[in-house]
Design an enzyme around this catalytic site. Structure first.
Site, PDB file in Angstrom:
ATOM      1  CE  LYS A   1      -1.735  -0.951   4.195  1.00  0.00           C
ATOM      2  NZ  LYS A   1      -1.219  -2.279   4.205  1.00  0.00           N
TER       3      LYS A   1
ATOM      4  NE  ARG B   1       2.796  -5.262  10.470  1.00  0.00           N
ATOM      5  CZ  ARG B   1       3.409  -5.448  10.121  1.00  0.00           C
ATOM      6  NH1 ARG B   1       4.663  -5.323   9.831  1.00  0.00           N
ATOM      7  NH2 ARG B   1       3.109  -4.458   8.376  1.00  0.00           N
TER       8      ARG B   1
ATOM      9  NE  ARG C   1      -3.654  -1.327  10.315  1.00  0.00           N
ATOM     10  CZ  ARG C   1      -2.923  -0.879   9.708  1.00  0.00           C
ATOM     11  NH1 ARG C   1      -2.969   0.328   9.182  1.00  0.00           N
ATOM     12  NH2 ARG C   1      -2.235  -1.508   9.787  1.00  0.00           N
TER      13      ARG C   1
ATOM     14  NE  ARG D   1       7.883  -2.686   5.247  1.00  0.00           N
ATOM     15  CZ  ARG D   1       6.785  -2.950   5.947  1.00  0.00           C
ATOM     16  NH1 ARG D   1       6.523  -1.845   5.268  1.00  0.00           N
ATOM     17  NH2 ARG D   1       6.340  -3.503   7.119  1.00  0.00           N
TER      18      ARG D   1
ATOM     19  NE  ARG E   1       7.644  -0.822   9.474  1.00  0.00           N
ATOM     20  CZ  ARG E   1       5.702  -1.219   8.759  1.00  0.00           C
ATOM     21  NH1 ARG E   1       5.737   0.075   7.804  1.00  0.00           N
ATOM     22  NH2 ARG E   1       4.206  -1.018   9.810  1.00  0.00           N
TER      23      ARG E   1
HETATM   24  P1  AP5 Z   1       5.195  -1.291   1.198  1.00  0.00           P
HETATM   25  O1  AP5 Z   1       4.032  -0.623   0.653  1.00  0.00           O
HETATM   26  O2  AP5 Z   1       6.028  -0.489   2.851  1.00  0.00           O
HETATM   27  O3  AP5 Z   1       3.262  -2.122   2.408  1.00  0.00           O
HETATM   28  P2  AP5 Z   1       2.387  -1.690   2.929  1.00  0.00           P
HETATM   29  O4  AP5 Z   1       1.149  -2.169   2.054  1.00  0.00           O
HETATM   30  O5  AP5 Z   1       2.554  -0.199   3.376  1.00  0.00           O
HETATM   31  O6  AP5 Z   1       2.518  -2.115   4.592  1.00  0.00           O
HETATM   32  P3  AP5 Z   1       2.903  -1.719   5.961  1.00  0.00           P
HETATM   33  O7  AP5 Z   1       3.564  -2.916   7.195  1.00  0.00           O
HETATM   34  O8  AP5 Z   1       3.525  -0.552   5.890  1.00  0.00           O
HETATM   35  O9  AP5 Z   1       1.550  -2.011   5.767  1.00  0.00           O
HETATM   36  P4  AP5 Z   1       0.916  -2.076   7.632  1.00  0.00           P
HETATM   37  O10 AP5 Z   1      -0.099  -1.677   7.004  1.00  0.00           O
HETATM   38  O11 AP5 Z   1       0.983  -3.190   8.174  1.00  0.00           O
HETATM   39  O12 AP5 Z   1       1.638  -1.328   7.999  1.00  0.00           O
HETATM   40  P5  AP5 Z   1       0.841   0.343   8.560  1.00  0.00           P
HETATM   41  O13 AP5 Z   1       2.584   1.685   8.734  1.00  0.00           O
HETATM   42  O14 AP5 Z   1      -0.243   1.280   8.162  1.00  0.00           O
HETATM   43  O15 AP5 Z   1       5.698  -3.149   0.494  1.00  0.00           O
HETATM   44  C1  AP5 Z   1       6.474  -3.750   1.970  1.00  0.00           C
HETATM   45  C2  AP5 Z   1       7.543  -4.006   1.121  1.00  0.00           C
HETATM   46  O16 AP5 Z   1       7.341  -4.953   0.137  1.00  0.00           O
HETATM   47  C3  AP5 Z   1       8.833  -3.278   1.344  1.00  0.00           C
HETATM   48  O17 AP5 Z   1      10.112  -3.352   1.322  1.00  0.00           O
HETATM   49  C4  AP5 Z   1       8.903  -3.323  -0.995  1.00  0.00           C
HETATM   50  O18 AP5 Z   1       9.884  -2.219  -0.812  1.00  0.00           O
HETATM   51  C5  AP5 Z   1       8.132  -4.664  -0.870  1.00  0.00           C
HETATM   52  N1  AP5 Z   1       7.551  -4.238  -2.128  1.00  0.00           N
HETATM   53  C6  AP5 Z   1       6.056  -3.268  -2.508  1.00  0.00           C
HETATM   54  N2  AP5 Z   1       5.804  -3.111  -3.422  1.00  0.00           N
HETATM   55  C7  AP5 Z   1       6.167  -4.255  -4.144  1.00  0.00           C
HETATM   56  C8  AP5 Z   1       6.213  -5.563  -5.039  1.00  0.00           C
HETATM   57  N3  AP5 Z   1       5.561  -4.361  -6.105  1.00  0.00           N
HETATM   58  N4  AP5 Z   1       7.190  -5.707  -5.596  1.00  0.00           N
HETATM   59  C9  AP5 Z   1       8.640  -6.830  -4.755  1.00  0.00           C
HETATM   60  N5  AP5 Z   1       8.290  -5.860  -3.583  1.00  0.00           N
HETATM   61  C10 AP5 Z   1       7.421  -5.090  -2.737  1.00  0.00           C
HETATM   62  O19 AP5 Z   1       1.211   0.472  10.278  1.00  0.00           O
HETATM   63  C11 AP5 Z   1       1.438   0.046  11.516  1.00  0.00           C
HETATM   64  C12 AP5 Z   1       1.054  -0.152  12.655  1.00  0.00           C
HETATM   65  O20 AP5 Z   1       0.769   1.648  13.338  1.00  0.00           O
HETATM   66  C13 AP5 Z   1       0.242  -1.117  12.801  1.00  0.00           C
HETATM   67  O21 AP5 Z   1       0.271  -2.534  12.742  1.00  0.00           O
HETATM   68  C14 AP5 Z   1      -1.743  -0.235  14.217  1.00  0.00           C
HETATM   69  O22 AP5 Z   1       0.161  -1.088  15.646  1.00  0.00           O
HETATM   70  C15 AP5 Z   1      -0.789   0.719  14.249  1.00  0.00           C
HETATM   71  N6  AP5 Z   1      -1.826   1.772  13.607  1.00  0.00           N
HETATM   72  C16 AP5 Z   1      -1.883   1.990  11.995  1.00  0.00           C
HETATM   73  N7  AP5 Z   1      -2.960   2.553  11.946  1.00  0.00           N
HETATM   74  C17 AP5 Z   1      -3.944   2.196  11.977  1.00  0.00           C
HETATM   75  C18 AP5 Z   1      -5.139   2.079  12.233  1.00  0.00           C
HETATM   76  N8  AP5 Z   1      -6.140   2.701  11.881  1.00  0.00           N
HETATM   77  N9  AP5 Z   1      -6.086   1.930  13.506  1.00  0.00           N
HETATM   78  C19 AP5 Z   1      -5.064   1.021  14.084  1.00  0.00           C
HETATM   79  N10 AP5 Z   1      -3.709   0.925  14.604  1.00  0.00           N
HETATM   80  C20 AP5 Z   1      -3.404   1.277  13.523  1.00  0.00           C
END
Ligand code: AP5
Length: 254
Positions: free
Chosen positions: A48, A210, A127, A166, A199
């Site tokens: 994402k 997760r 979420r 990552r 991370r």
């Molecule tokens: P990346 O683009 O980083 O993936 P992502 O879907 O953004 O993954 P996240 O882990 O950041 O999502 P998340 O939803 O768990 O984390 P968030 O920060 O929102 O890609 C991943 C990897 O793949 C990278 O290395 C990239 O280079 C590679 N890649 C990407 N595209 C590719 C492709 N096409 N081909 C090959 N490789 C590729 O949340 C973190 C934490 O914060 C949560 O667990 C929770 O504790 C808290 N939190 C955040 N928002 C909320 C909310 N709304 N409610 C409650 N808790 C929340």
């Protein structure tokens, strides 16, 4: 806005990341011909954030990630974080969701980012169904309807491979992957020279939590947005550019 090496610009998102009375250094002053207001849905690690970055460069809307707010807060000195943000850090490291009240309080404080004439790309919010209902109310009150909800879909083995490889810049937060998107110099950020780190919530035990949390709390949003006629499901296999082109064809062509 910050100029990038390819000539495109990146908004500093200061108003979103810091909240309160902090303003972006160079916000858009008038709306683009087409204003996009998108939600990006999908399991952790599906890509994402990577797509949000591409969409932001090309559509001009800011990537509004709730995860980035918590990671930014983590860099503050302990006394500078509110008790709610302090508690949020612990949920995040364990892979649990931060409680809805905390997340909603933080988003409400930043509602001017939802009104921004540049549009928005909500990444990682909502979420839970409670967060989605609250967002509905907030957007109705601001009179800014969503354009679409992009639901990125990828088999679990590929998600785990993306997460385990990552690496994130400790300074500018740029995202790389050890094999799929390696930096030019091992463990060094291409953009700012910062050290690349893994991370804390990408450790296997947190990833497991997760994924469970996603299935239980976030997957129901697919049905929620399908019923509202907003959902567009996009296969997240292939390179980031291929996925972007798929997104464009399926959701941005209207
Ligand atoms: P990346 O683009 O980083 O993936 P992502 O879907 O953004 O993954 P996240 O882990 O950041 O999502 P998340 O939803 O768990 O984390 P968030 O920060 O929102 O890609 C991943 C990897 O793949 C990278 O290395 C990239 O280079 C590679 N890649 C990407 N595209 C590719 C492709 N096409 N081909 C090959 N490789 C590729 O949340 C973190 C934490 O914060 C949560 O667990 C929770 O504790 C808290 N939190 C955040 N928002 C909320 C909310 N709304 N409610 C409650 N808790 C929340």
């Amino acid at each position: 806005m910050r100029a990038k090496s390819d000539g495109s610009v990146k908004n500093d998102r200061l108003a979103w990341l810091k909240g309160g009375e902090v303003f972006c250094s160079n916000p858009p002053l008038r709306a683009a011909a087409r204003v996009w207001r998108l939600v990006l849905l999908g399991a952790p690690g599906v890509g994402k954030g990577t797509q949000a970055e591409l969409l932001s460069q090309r559509l001009g809307a800011c990537q509004l990630s709730t995860g980035d707010i918590f990671r930014t807060a983590k860099c503050l000195a302990q006394g500078e974080r509110s008790p709610a943000l302090e508690a949020a850090m612990h949920y995040m490291v364990a892979g649990e969701l931060v409680p809805d009240d905390t997340v909603l309080g933080i988003v409400r404080e930043r509602s001017r980012c939802l009104r921004c004439c540049g549009g928005f790309l909500l990444d990682g919010f909502p979420r839970t169904v409670a967060q989605a209902k609250a967002l509905d109310h907030l957007l109705k009150a601001e009179n800014v309807p969503l354009t679409a909800v992009l639901n990125y879909d990828l088999p679990i083995e590929q998600i785990v491979a993306r997460l385990s490889g990552r690496r994130t810049c400790s300074k500018c937060k740029a995202v790389f992957h050890v094999t799929n998107m390696p930096p030019r110099v091992k463990d060094v950020c291409d953009h700012c020279g910062g050290a690349l780190i893994q991370r804390e919530d990408d450790r296997p035990e947190s990833v497991r939590v997760r994924m469970e949390v996603y299935e239980k709390s976030t997957r129901p949003l697919i049905d929620f947005y399908q019923k509202r006629g907003l959902l567009v499901t996009i296969r997240a296999e292939g390179s980031p550019e291929e996925i972007y082109q798929r997104t464009r064809a399926l959701a941005l062509a209207q």
